[in-house]
Design an enzyme around this catalytic site. Sequence first.
Site, PDB file in Angstrom:
ATOM      1  N   ARG A  33      -8.908   0.071  -6.871  1.00  0.00           N
ATOM      2  CA  ARG A  33      -7.806  -0.744  -6.361  1.00  0.00           C
ATOM      3  C   ARG A  33      -7.463  -1.813  -7.392  1.00  0.00           C
ATOM      4  NH1 ARG A  33     -10.412  -4.971  -6.103  1.00  0.00           N
ATOM      5  NH2 ARG A  33      -8.544  -6.171  -5.638  1.00  0.00           N
ATOM      6  N   GLY A  34      -6.414  -2.572  -7.101  1.00  0.00           N
ATOM      7  CA  GLY A  34      -5.931  -3.585  -8.021  1.00  0.00           C
ATOM      8  C   GLY A  34      -4.806  -3.016  -8.858  1.00  0.00           C
ATOM      9  N   ALA A  35      -3.675  -3.723  -8.908  1.00  0.00           N
ATOM     10  CA  ALA A  35      -2.459  -3.158  -9.495  1.00  0.00           C
ATOM     11  C   ALA A  35      -2.646  -2.601 -10.908  1.00  0.00           C
ATOM     12  CB  ALA A  35      -1.344  -4.202  -9.465  1.00  0.00           C
ATOM     13  N   ARG A  67      -0.305   4.951  -2.816  1.00  0.00           N
ATOM     14  CA  ARG A  67      -0.138   3.618  -2.229  1.00  0.00           C
ATOM     15  C   ARG A  67       1.237   3.115  -2.637  1.00  0.00           C
ATOM     16  NH1 ARG A  67      -4.784  -0.655  -2.655  1.00  0.00           N
ATOM     17  NH2 ARG A  67      -3.692  -1.384  -0.790  1.00  0.00           N
ATOM     18  N   GLN A 181     -12.306  -8.451   0.135  1.00  0.00           N
ATOM     19  CA  GLN A 181     -12.334  -8.234  -1.311  1.00  0.00           C
ATOM     20  C   GLN A 181     -12.695  -9.503  -2.071  1.00  0.00           C
ATOM     21  OE1 GLN A 181      -9.717  -7.238   0.688  1.00  0.00           O
ATOM     22  NE2 GLN A 181      -8.753  -5.392  -0.125  1.00  0.00           N
ATOM     23  N   ASP A 222       0.760  -7.444  -6.800  1.00  0.00           N
ATOM     24  CA  ASP A 222       0.877  -5.993  -6.791  1.00  0.00           C
ATOM     25  C   ASP A 222       2.283  -5.545  -7.146  1.00  0.00           C
ATOM     26  OD1 ASP A 222      -1.669  -4.444  -5.449  1.00  0.00           O
ATOM     27  OD2 ASP A 222      -1.556  -6.559  -4.902  1.00  0.00           O
ATOM     28  N   ASN A 232       1.540  -9.767  -2.799  1.00  0.00           N
ATOM     29  CA  ASN A 232       0.112  -9.829  -3.109  1.00  0.00           C
ATOM     30  C   ASN A 232      -0.662  -9.677  -1.803  1.00  0.00           C
ATOM     31  OD1 ASN A 232      -1.931 -10.216  -5.215  1.00  0.00           O
ATOM     32  ND2 ASN A 232      -2.464 -12.070  -4.087  1.00  0.00           N
ATOM     33  N   LYS A 233      -1.978  -9.601  -1.927  1.00  0.00           N
ATOM     34  CA  LYS A 233      -2.830  -9.383  -0.759  1.00  0.00           C
ATOM     35  C   LYS A 233      -2.460 -10.325   0.383  1.00  0.00           C
ATOM     36  CE  LYS A 233      -5.438  -6.904  -0.430  1.00  0.00           C
ATOM     37  NZ  LYS A 233      -5.314  -5.526   0.152  1.00  0.00           N
TER      38      LYS A 233
END
Length: 349
Positions: A33-35, A67, A181, A222, A232-233
Amino acid sequence: MLLDQTRLPVEEVELVCTDVPALVEAIRSLAVRGAPLLGIAGGYGVALAAARGYDVAEAAGLLERARPTAVNLGYGVRRVAGAYWAAVGKGAGAQAAARAALAEAQELHREDAQASRRMAEFGAALLEELLPGGGHQLLTHCNTGALVSGGEGTAFAVALRVHRQGRLRRLWVDETRPLLQGARLTGYEAARSGMAYSVLTDSAAGSLFAAGEVDAVLIGADRVAADGSVANKVGSYPLAVLAKYHHVPFIVVAPTTTVDLDTPDGASIVVEQRPGQEVTELTSPEGVSGGAGGGKVVASLGAPAYNPAFDITPPELITAVVTEEGAISPVTGVGLAELCARSSQVTIS
Protein backbone atom coordinates in the site's frame (compact mmCIF):
# COMPACT_ATOMS: atom_id res chain seq x y z
CA MET A 1 8.57 -10.40 -3.37
CA LEU A 2 6.91 -7.94 -0.96
CA LEU A 3 6.99 -7.25 2.75
CA ASP A 4 3.47 -8.10 3.91
CA GLN A 5 2.41 -4.92 5.71
CA THR A 6 -0.66 -6.55 7.23
CA ARG A 7 1.63 -8.64 9.46
CA LEU A 8 3.60 -5.72 10.87
CA PRO A 9 4.72 -4.97 13.51
CA VAL A 10 4.22 -8.45 14.97
CA GLU A 11 6.32 -10.19 12.35
CA GLU A 12 8.16 -9.48 9.11
CA VAL A 13 6.84 -11.83 6.45
CA GLU A 14 7.78 -11.77 2.78
CA LEU A 15 4.89 -12.24 0.38
CA VAL A 16 5.76 -13.85 -2.95
CA CYS A 17 3.42 -12.95 -5.82
CA THR A 18 4.01 -15.32 -8.72
CA ASP A 19 1.19 -14.06 -10.91
CA VAL A 20 -0.89 -10.94 -11.48
CA PRO A 21 -4.03 -12.08 -9.57
CA ALA A 22 -1.87 -12.66 -6.48
CA LEU A 23 -0.43 -9.15 -6.77
CA VAL A 24 -3.91 -7.66 -7.27
CA GLU A 25 -5.06 -9.40 -4.09
CA ALA A 26 -1.99 -8.10 -2.23
CA ILE A 27 -2.90 -4.58 -3.31
CA ARG A 28 -6.58 -4.90 -2.39
CA SER A 29 -5.81 -6.46 1.00
CA LEU A 30 -3.28 -3.69 1.80
CA ALA A 31 -0.39 -6.14 2.02
CA VAL A 32 1.25 -3.58 -0.26
CA ARG A 33 0.00 0.00 0.00
CA GLY A 34 0.96 3.66 -0.17
CA ALA A 35 0.63 5.71 -3.35
CA PRO A 36 4.25 5.71 -4.62
CA LEU A 37 4.79 2.03 -3.81
CA LEU A 38 1.53 1.09 -5.52
CA GLY A 39 2.89 2.70 -8.68
CA ILE A 40 6.08 0.68 -8.40
CA ALA A 41 4.20 -2.54 -7.64
CA GLY A 42 1.85 -1.94 -10.56
CA GLY A 43 4.79 -1.40 -12.88
CA TYR A 44 6.49 -4.59 -11.76
CA GLY A 45 3.16 -6.38 -12.14
CA VAL A 46 3.05 -5.47 -15.83
CA ALA A 47 6.67 -6.64 -16.20
CA LEU A 48 5.72 -9.91 -14.47
CA ALA A 49 2.83 -10.43 -16.87
CA ALA A 50 5.10 -9.81 -19.85
CA ALA A 51 7.78 -12.17 -18.54
CA ARG A 52 5.24 -14.95 -17.90
CA GLY A 53 3.64 -14.56 -21.31
CA TYR A 54 0.30 -13.38 -19.95
CA ASP A 55 -2.04 -11.03 -21.77
CA VAL A 56 -0.35 -7.72 -20.88
CA ALA A 57 -3.38 -5.56 -21.69
CA GLU A 58 -5.63 -7.69 -19.49
CA ALA A 59 -3.08 -7.71 -16.66
CA ALA A 60 -2.66 -3.95 -16.86
CA GLY A 61 -6.43 -3.49 -16.59
CA LEU A 62 -6.67 -5.75 -13.54
CA LEU A 63 -3.84 -3.94 -11.78
CA GLU A 64 -5.06 -0.45 -12.56
CA ARG A 65 -8.53 -1.21 -11.19
CA ALA A 66 -7.27 -2.83 -7.98
CA ARG A 67 -7.67 0.41 -5.99
CA PRO A 68 -9.34 3.50 -7.44
CA THR A 69 -8.06 6.48 -5.44
CA ALA A 70 -4.25 6.27 -5.56
CA VAL A 71 -3.26 7.80 -8.91
CA ASN A 72 0.26 6.36 -8.83
CA LEU A 73 -1.02 2.82 -9.36
CA GLY A 74 -2.46 3.65 -12.76
CA TYR A 75 0.55 5.79 -13.62
CA GLY A 76 3.00 2.97 -12.95
CA VAL A 77 0.91 0.43 -14.83
CA ARG A 78 0.45 2.64 -17.90
CA ARG A 79 4.08 3.72 -17.99
CA VAL A 80 5.49 0.19 -17.96
CA ALA A 81 2.80 -1.12 -20.30
CA GLY A 82 3.69 1.75 -22.64
CA ALA A 83 7.33 0.65 -22.66
CA TYR A 84 6.24 -2.90 -23.44
CA TRP A 85 4.00 -1.91 -26.33
CA ALA A 86 6.62 0.50 -27.68
CA ALA A 87 9.08 -2.37 -27.84
CA VAL A 88 6.50 -4.57 -29.55
CA GLY A 89 5.79 -1.79 -32.02
CA LYS A 90 9.48 -1.68 -32.93
CA GLY A 91 9.42 -5.37 -33.76
CA ALA A 92 10.79 -6.75 -30.50
CA GLY A 93 10.05 -10.35 -29.66
CA ALA A 94 8.26 -11.42 -26.50
CA GLN A 95 11.42 -11.76 -24.40
CA ALA A 96 12.88 -8.45 -25.55
CA ALA A 97 9.59 -6.65 -24.91
CA ALA A 98 9.45 -8.20 -21.43
CA ARG A 99 12.98 -6.95 -20.76
CA ALA A 100 11.92 -3.47 -21.85
CA ALA A 101 9.00 -3.59 -19.42
CA LEU A 102 11.24 -4.70 -16.56
CA ALA A 103 13.79 -1.98 -17.33
CA GLU A 104 11.04 0.65 -17.22
CA ALA A 105 9.72 -0.67 -13.89
CA GLN A 106 13.24 -0.54 -12.46
CA GLU A 107 13.67 3.03 -13.71
CA LEU A 108 10.37 4.02 -12.08
CA HIS A 109 11.62 2.46 -8.84
CA ARG A 110 14.91 4.39 -9.04
CA GLU A 111 13.18 7.69 -9.80
CA ASP A 112 10.88 7.29 -6.81
CA ALA A 113 13.83 6.72 -4.49
CA GLN A 114 15.49 9.90 -5.77
CA ALA A 115 12.22 11.83 -5.49
CA SER A 116 11.95 10.72 -1.87
CA ARG A 117 15.40 12.13 -1.11
CA ARG A 118 14.58 15.46 -2.72
CA MET A 119 11.21 15.76 -0.96
CA ALA A 120 12.99 15.22 2.36
CA GLU A 121 15.42 18.02 1.55
CA PHE A 122 12.74 20.48 0.43
CA GLY A 123 10.42 19.59 3.31
CA ALA A 124 13.10 19.98 5.98
CA ALA A 125 14.13 23.32 4.50
CA LEU A 126 10.50 24.50 4.52
CA LEU A 127 10.12 23.54 8.20
CA GLU A 128 13.29 25.44 9.06
CA GLU A 129 11.87 28.47 7.26
CA LEU A 130 8.47 28.23 8.96
CA LEU A 131 9.76 27.10 12.37
CA PRO A 132 13.34 28.30 12.85
CA GLY A 133 15.32 26.90 15.72
CA GLY A 134 14.38 23.21 15.79
CA GLY A 135 12.89 21.23 18.63
CA HIS A 136 9.87 20.44 16.50
CA GLN A 137 6.87 18.40 17.56
CA LEU A 138 5.39 17.03 14.36
CA LEU A 139 2.08 15.23 13.93
CA THR A 140 1.57 12.70 11.16
CA HIS A 141 -1.29 10.52 10.01
CA CYS A 142 -1.30 7.05 8.46
CA ASN A 143 2.04 5.78 7.10
CA THR A 144 4.37 7.59 4.73
CA GLY A 145 7.83 6.06 5.21
CA ALA A 146 9.93 3.48 3.38
CA LEU A 147 6.96 1.10 3.46
CA VAL A 148 5.18 3.26 0.87
CA SER A 149 8.13 4.26 -1.29
CA GLY A 150 11.14 3.21 -3.28
CA GLY A 151 13.17 5.41 -0.91
CA GLU A 152 12.59 6.64 2.64
CA GLY A 153 9.08 7.86 2.01
CA THR A 154 7.20 11.13 1.63
CA ALA A 155 6.04 12.93 4.79
CA PHE A 156 7.92 10.52 7.04
CA ALA A 157 11.10 11.13 5.04
CA VAL A 158 10.85 14.81 5.97
CA ALA A 159 10.45 13.96 9.66
CA LEU A 160 13.38 11.56 9.36
CA ARG A 161 15.57 14.27 7.82
CA VAL A 162 14.64 16.65 10.65
CA HIS A 163 15.41 13.90 13.18
CA ARG A 164 18.86 13.33 11.67
CA GLN A 165 19.50 17.06 11.85
CA GLY A 166 18.78 16.95 15.59
CA ARG A 167 15.74 19.22 15.21
CA LEU A 168 12.95 16.74 16.01
CA ARG A 169 11.66 16.81 19.57
CA ARG A 170 8.84 14.30 19.07
CA LEU A 171 6.83 12.66 16.32
CA TRP A 172 3.15 12.35 17.21
CA VAL A 173 1.70 9.31 15.42
CA ASP A 174 -2.06 9.07 14.91
CA GLU A 175 -3.10 5.43 15.24
CA THR A 176 -5.15 5.89 12.04
CA ARG A 177 -8.35 3.92 12.45
CA PRO A 178 -9.68 1.52 11.42
CA LEU A 179 -6.61 -0.46 10.24
CA LEU A 180 -4.06 1.29 12.45
CA GLN A 181 -1.47 2.06 9.78
CA GLY A 182 -0.09 4.76 12.06
CA ALA A 183 0.22 2.67 15.21
CA ARG A 184 1.35 -0.47 13.40
CA LEU A 185 3.49 0.90 10.57
CA THR A 186 4.62 4.45 11.34
CA GLY A 187 5.35 3.45 14.92
CA TYR A 188 7.38 0.53 13.54
CA GLU A 189 9.39 2.82 11.26
CA ALA A 190 9.88 5.50 13.92
CA ALA A 191 11.19 2.93 16.40
CA ARG A 192 13.61 1.50 13.85
CA SER A 193 14.86 5.02 13.10
CA GLY A 194 15.49 5.86 16.75
CA MET A 195 12.98 8.71 16.83
CA ALA A 196 11.25 10.00 19.93
CA TYR A 197 7.62 9.24 19.13
CA SER A 198 4.24 8.68 20.75
CA VAL A 199 1.14 6.96 19.37
CA LEU A 200 -2.22 8.58 20.04
CA THR A 201 -5.82 7.85 19.17
CA ASP A 202 -7.06 9.87 16.23
CA SER A 203 -9.58 11.63 18.46
CA ALA A 204 -6.84 12.80 20.84
CA ALA A 205 -5.20 15.07 18.26
CA GLY A 206 -7.47 18.01 19.13
CA SER A 207 -6.27 18.13 22.72
CA LEU A 208 -2.66 18.15 21.50
CA PHE A 209 -3.36 21.20 19.33
CA ALA A 210 -5.17 22.93 22.18
CA ALA A 211 -2.21 22.34 24.47
CA GLY A 212 0.20 23.85 21.93
CA GLU A 213 2.03 20.54 21.51
CA VAL A 214 1.91 20.41 17.70
CA ASP A 215 4.25 22.62 15.66
CA ALA A 216 3.33 21.27 12.22
CA VAL A 217 1.33 18.49 10.55
CA LEU A 218 2.96 16.35 7.85
CA ILE A 219 0.86 14.03 5.70
CA GLY A 220 1.20 12.25 2.38
CA ALA A 221 -1.33 11.99 -0.43
CA ASP A 222 -2.92 9.37 -2.63
CA ARG A 223 -4.10 11.87 -5.22
CA VAL A 224 -3.75 15.63 -5.61
CA ALA A 225 -6.34 17.18 -7.91
CA ALA A 226 -5.56 19.99 -10.34
CA ASP A 227 -6.96 22.62 -7.96
CA GLY A 228 -4.77 21.42 -5.07
CA SER A 229 -7.38 19.32 -3.27
CA VAL A 230 -5.73 16.35 -1.57
CA ALA A 231 -7.08 12.84 -1.07
CA ASN A 232 -5.34 11.13 1.83
CA LYS A 233 -6.13 8.55 4.49
CA VAL A 234 -9.46 9.25 6.18
CA GLY A 235 -8.89 11.50 9.17
CA SER A 236 -6.59 13.89 7.33
CA TYR A 237 -9.27 16.51 6.68
CA PRO A 238 -10.18 16.95 10.38
CA LEU A 239 -6.48 17.48 11.12
CA ALA A 240 -6.37 20.21 8.48
CA VAL A 241 -9.33 21.95 10.10
CA LEU A 242 -7.69 21.72 13.53
CA ALA A 243 -4.40 23.02 12.16
CA LYS A 244 -6.12 25.98 10.49
CA TYR A 245 -7.93 26.91 13.70
CA HIS A 246 -4.76 26.67 15.78
CA HIS A 247 -2.54 28.44 13.20
CA VAL A 248 -0.33 25.38 12.74
CA PRO A 249 1.28 24.64 9.34
CA PHE A 250 -0.40 21.77 7.50
CA ILE A 251 2.01 20.33 4.92
CA VAL A 252 1.37 17.71 2.25
CA VAL A 253 4.40 15.80 0.93
CA ALA A 254 3.96 13.85 -2.31
CA PRO A 255 5.82 13.30 -5.59
CA THR A 256 4.58 14.99 -8.75
CA THR A 257 3.41 11.56 -9.95
CA THR A 258 0.67 11.85 -7.31
CA VAL A 259 -0.62 15.09 -8.87
CA ASP A 260 -3.44 14.33 -11.27
CA LEU A 261 -4.06 17.32 -13.52
CA ASP A 262 -6.84 15.39 -15.28
CA THR A 263 -8.90 15.43 -12.06
CA PRO A 264 -10.14 19.03 -11.80
CA ASP A 265 -11.07 19.20 -8.12
CA GLY A 266 -11.68 17.29 -4.92
CA ALA A 267 -15.28 16.48 -5.77
CA SER A 268 -14.04 14.60 -8.84
CA ILE A 269 -11.82 12.21 -6.86
CA VAL A 270 -13.27 8.72 -6.54
CA VAL A 271 -13.00 7.77 -2.86
CA GLU A 272 -12.59 4.06 -2.21
CA GLN A 273 -15.19 2.54 0.11
CA ARG A 274 -13.85 -0.39 2.11
CA PRO A 275 -15.64 -3.29 3.87
CA GLY A 276 -17.69 -2.30 6.90
CA GLN A 277 -16.21 -5.10 9.01
CA GLU A 278 -12.98 -3.10 9.22
CA VAL A 279 -14.96 -0.72 11.43
CA THR A 280 -17.26 -3.16 13.24
CA GLU A 281 -14.48 -5.60 14.15
CA LEU A 282 -11.14 -5.19 15.85
CA THR A 283 -8.66 -7.13 13.79
CA SER A 284 -5.24 -8.41 14.72
CA PRO A 285 -2.41 -7.73 12.26
CA GLU A 286 -2.72 -11.22 10.78
CA GLY A 287 -6.46 -10.80 10.40
CA VAL A 288 -6.20 -7.60 8.36
CA SER A 289 -5.59 -9.72 5.28
CA GLY A 290 -7.87 -12.53 6.32
CA GLY A 291 -5.13 -14.54 7.99
CA ALA A 292 -5.08 -16.46 11.23
CA GLY A 293 -5.75 -13.48 13.48
CA GLY A 294 -9.50 -13.19 13.01
CA GLY A 295 -11.55 -10.27 14.29
CA LYS A 296 -13.35 -9.38 17.50
CA VAL A 297 -16.82 -7.92 16.97
CA VAL A 298 -17.21 -4.52 18.66
CA ALA A 299 -20.55 -3.41 17.16
CA SER A 300 -24.05 -4.82 17.23
CA LEU A 301 -24.50 -7.78 14.94
CA GLY A 302 -25.37 -6.53 11.46
CA ALA A 303 -24.57 -2.88 12.28
CA PRO A 304 -24.05 -0.89 9.07
CA ALA A 305 -20.76 0.98 8.80
CA TYR A 306 -19.46 3.97 6.87
CA ASN A 307 -15.85 3.21 5.93
CA PRO A 308 -14.28 5.50 3.31
CA ALA A 309 -10.58 4.83 2.90
CA PHE A 310 -9.83 8.50 2.23
CA ASP A 311 -11.13 12.01 2.71
CA ILE A 312 -10.54 15.21 0.75
CA THR A 313 -8.76 18.30 2.09
CA PRO A 314 -9.37 21.51 0.10
CA PRO A 315 -6.36 23.64 -0.88
CA GLU A 316 -7.32 26.58 1.34
CA LEU A 317 -6.58 24.42 4.39
CA ILE A 318 -3.14 23.38 3.13
CA THR A 319 -0.09 25.49 3.98
CA ALA A 320 2.17 23.94 1.37
CA VAL A 321 2.57 21.00 -0.96
CA VAL A 322 6.12 19.63 -1.10
CA THR A 323 7.26 17.63 -4.13
CA GLU A 324 10.62 16.53 -5.52
CA GLU A 325 10.55 19.70 -7.62
CA GLY A 326 10.09 22.03 -4.66
CA ALA A 327 7.32 23.40 -2.49
CA ILE A 328 4.40 25.66 -3.35
CA SER A 329 2.60 27.94 -0.94
CA PRO A 330 -0.13 29.00 -1.24
CA VAL A 331 -1.43 25.90 -2.96
CA THR A 332 -2.93 26.78 -6.34
CA GLY A 333 -3.68 24.99 -9.55
CA VAL A 334 -1.22 27.19 -11.41
CA GLY A 335 1.55 26.35 -8.97
CA LEU A 336 0.88 22.62 -9.23
CA ALA A 337 0.85 22.75 -13.02
CA GLU A 338 4.20 24.54 -13.01
CA LEU A 339 5.73 21.89 -10.74
CA CYS A 340 4.46 19.10 -12.95
CA ALA A 341 5.75 20.81 -16.08
CA ARG A 342 9.14 21.18 -14.41
CA SER A 343 9.12 17.51 -13.48
CA SER A 344 8.45 16.42 -17.05
CA GLN A 345 11.46 18.43 -18.25
CA VAL A 346 13.95 17.26 -15.60
CA THR A 347 15.62 13.89 -15.30
CA ILE A 348 16.19 13.02 -11.65
CA SER A 349 19.79 11.99 -11.08
